[in-house]
Design a protein around this motif. Structure first.
Motif, PDB file in Angstrom:
ATOM      1  N   THR A  72       6.481   3.777  -7.466  1.00  0.00           N
ATOM      2  CA  THR A  72       5.951   2.296  -7.422  1.00  0.00           C
ATOM      3  C   THR A  72       7.136   1.079  -7.384  1.00  0.00           C
ATOM      4  O   THR A  72       7.470   0.183  -6.479  1.00  0.00           O
ATOM      5  CB  THR A  72       4.588   1.588  -8.168  1.00  0.00           C
ATOM      6  OG1 THR A  72       3.658   2.685  -7.988  1.00  0.00           O
ATOM      7  CG2 THR A  72       4.321   0.290  -7.709  1.00  0.00           C
TER       8      THR A  72
ATOM      9  N   VAL B  49       0.386   4.600  -2.444  1.00  0.00           N
ATOM     10  CA  VAL B  49       0.377   5.846  -1.716  1.00  0.00           C
ATOM     11  C   VAL B  49       1.209   6.748  -2.761  1.00  0.00           C
ATOM     12  O   VAL B  49       0.866   7.841  -3.146  1.00  0.00           O
ATOM     13  CB  VAL B  49       0.244   5.820  -0.506  1.00  0.00           C
ATOM     14  CG1 VAL B  49       0.562   7.387   0.142  1.00  0.00           C
ATOM     15  CG2 VAL B  49      -0.597   5.272   0.332  1.00  0.00           C
ATOM     16  N   ALA B  50       2.357   6.064  -2.861  1.00  0.00           N
ATOM     17  CA  ALA B  50       3.695   6.985  -3.451  1.00  0.00           C
ATOM     18  C   ALA B  50       3.166   7.530  -4.891  1.00  0.00           C
ATOM     19  O   ALA B  50       3.578   8.535  -5.410  1.00  0.00           O
ATOM     20  CB  ALA B  50       4.881   6.277  -3.413  1.00  0.00           C
TER      21      ALA B  50
ATOM     22  N   ARG C 280       0.386   9.740  -5.002  1.00  0.00           N
ATOM     23  CA  ARG C 280       1.047  11.291  -4.898  1.00  0.00           C
ATOM     24  C   ARG C 280       1.693  11.706  -6.276  1.00  0.00           C
ATOM     25  O   ARG C 280       1.476  12.984  -6.260  1.00  0.00           O
ATOM     26  CB  ARG C 280       2.123  11.168  -3.663  1.00  0.00           C
ATOM     27  CG  ARG C 280       2.516  12.352  -3.065  1.00  0.00           C
ATOM     28  CD  ARG C 280       3.684  12.196  -2.051  1.00  0.00           C
ATOM     29  NE  ARG C 280       4.284  13.598  -1.532  1.00  0.00           N
ATOM     30  CZ  ARG C 280       5.515  13.935  -2.152  1.00  0.00           C
ATOM     31  NH1 ARG C 280       6.009  13.156  -3.144  1.00  0.00           N
ATOM     32  NH2 ARG C 280       5.903  15.197  -1.983  1.00  0.00           N
TER      33      ARG C 280
ATOM     34  N   TRP D  16       0.843  -1.173  -0.053  1.00  0.00           N
ATOM     35  CA  TRP D  16      -0.065   0.075  -0.031  1.00  0.00           C
ATOM     36  C   TRP D  16       0.760   1.310  -0.114  1.00  0.00           C
ATOM     37  O   TRP D  16       0.400   2.398  -0.564  1.00  0.00           O
ATOM     38  CB  TRP D  16      -1.027  -0.043   1.207  1.00  0.00           C
ATOM     39  CG  TRP D  16      -0.441   0.216   2.513  1.00  0.00           C
ATOM     40  CD1 TRP D  16       0.407  -0.864   3.342  1.00  0.00           C
ATOM     41  CD2 TRP D  16       0.094   1.308   3.188  1.00  0.00           C
ATOM     42  NE1 TRP D  16       0.890  -0.364   4.374  1.00  0.00           N
ATOM     43  CE2 TRP D  16       0.789   0.945   4.403  1.00  0.00           C
ATOM     44  CE3 TRP D  16      -0.284   2.769   3.006  1.00  0.00           C
ATOM     45  CZ2 TRP D  16       1.123   2.028   5.190  1.00  0.00           C
ATOM     46  CZ3 TRP D  16       0.168   3.616   3.889  1.00  0.00           C
ATOM     47  CH2 TRP D  16       0.765   3.373   5.023  1.00  0.00           C
ATOM     48  N   THR D  17       2.263   1.088   0.667  1.00  0.00           N
ATOM     49  CA  THR D  17       2.922   2.396   0.544  1.00  0.00           C
ATOM     50  C   THR D  17       3.136   2.645  -0.851  1.00  0.00           C
ATOM     51  O   THR D  17       3.473   3.906  -1.337  1.00  0.00           O
ATOM     52  CB  THR D  17       4.153   1.956   1.281  1.00  0.00           C
ATOM     53  OG1 THR D  17       4.759   0.735   0.982  1.00  0.00           O
ATOM     54  CG2 THR D  17       3.937   1.959   3.004  1.00  0.00           C
TER      55      THR D  17
ATOM     56  N   VAL E  52       9.452   1.736  -4.612  1.00  0.00           N
ATOM     57  CA  VAL E  52       9.131   1.338  -3.023  1.00  0.00           C
ATOM     58  C   VAL E  52       9.383  -0.285  -3.251  1.00  0.00           C
ATOM     59  O   VAL E  52       9.592  -0.820  -2.153  1.00  0.00           O
ATOM     60  CB  VAL E  52       7.762   1.861  -2.881  1.00  0.00           C
ATOM     61  CG1 VAL E  52       7.274   0.912  -1.529  1.00  0.00           C
ATOM     62  CG2 VAL E  52       7.791   3.267  -2.537  1.00  0.00           C
TER      63      VAL E  52
END
Length: 218
Positions: A147, A113-114, A117, A109-110, A150
């Motif tokens: 993505t 979110v990135a 953004r 999910w991080t 991360v």
């Protein structure tokens, strides 16, 4: 004829008669020779005070040696508890490595979110106008790269943790219990997933596998 009365002398080892005429046991506590050191009660006859002192010193040294050996001797229960704790820690680390490898391939999910953004930032930058190629790069390209970045970080963590679990016995104590087979297997799986995740993330970040679309006429 005059007779000189004889005087009867008895030494310490002759028998003495009691009042009723029976013979008494010889008194062995008396000594005929020179005076010797007194021996404490309860000690075998024939030992001198020096012998008793030497025996006491030897007994004290033996007790001190036993105490030192007891202090230096490792506690088997403490070693078993330490080995169990170390085995549980390495097993948990191996599972963590495998989990991080799976996350690096499936996404977290991080990463989403990135990506969102970067998409929002791209929309703000191109809201006043801009070419199609710039809009694709700002809105979609940066989001994909975020993505991939991360996911690549998760892959690197999986690789590091898995390698740590595999090389840990080389830095442990000689008496440490060997790792269980399943721990090494899970750690190898985490390393393999981490390597695969790093390769895929690097390919996505540098547009090696899937390139950004191009606008017509650009």
């Amino acid at each position: 004829m005059n007779t000189t009365p004889s005087t009867a002398t008895t030494d310490d080892t002759e028998e003495k008669e009691t009042a009723d005429g029976t013979a008494a046991a010889p008194d062995i506590t008396k000594k005929t020779g020179p005076e010797e050191d007194a021996v404490p009660d309860g000690v075998a006859p024939g030992l001198t005070a020096a012998d008793v002192t030497e025996m006491d010193v030897a007994a004290t040294d033996a007790a001190a040696e036993d105490g030192r050996e007891a202090e230096l001797e490792p506690d088997p229960y403490a070693e078993a508890e330490a080995a169990a704790a170390a085995g549980a820690g390495t097993g948990a680390a191996a599972v963590v490595a495998a989990g991080l490898g799976v996350v690096s391939l499936s996404g977290a999910w991080t990463g989403r979110v990135a990506a969102e953004r970067e998409t929002l930032i791209g929309q703000i930058k191109t809201s006043g106008g801009g070419s199609a190629a710039r809009q694709i790069s700002e809105i979609y390209g940066d989001a994909w790269h975020s993505t991939a970045l991360v996911n690549g970080l998760f892959a690197v963590l999986a690789l590091l943790v898995g390698v740590f679990v595999l090389v840990r016995p080389a830095f442990g104590t000689p008496t440490e219990r060997p790792q269980a087979g399943w721990v090494r297997s899970v750690a190898r799986a985490g390393v393999a997933l981490g390597v695969l995740g790093v390769l895929i993330s690097a390919g996505m970040y540098f547009d090696l596998f899937v390139a950004l679309p191009t606008a017509a006429g650009s």
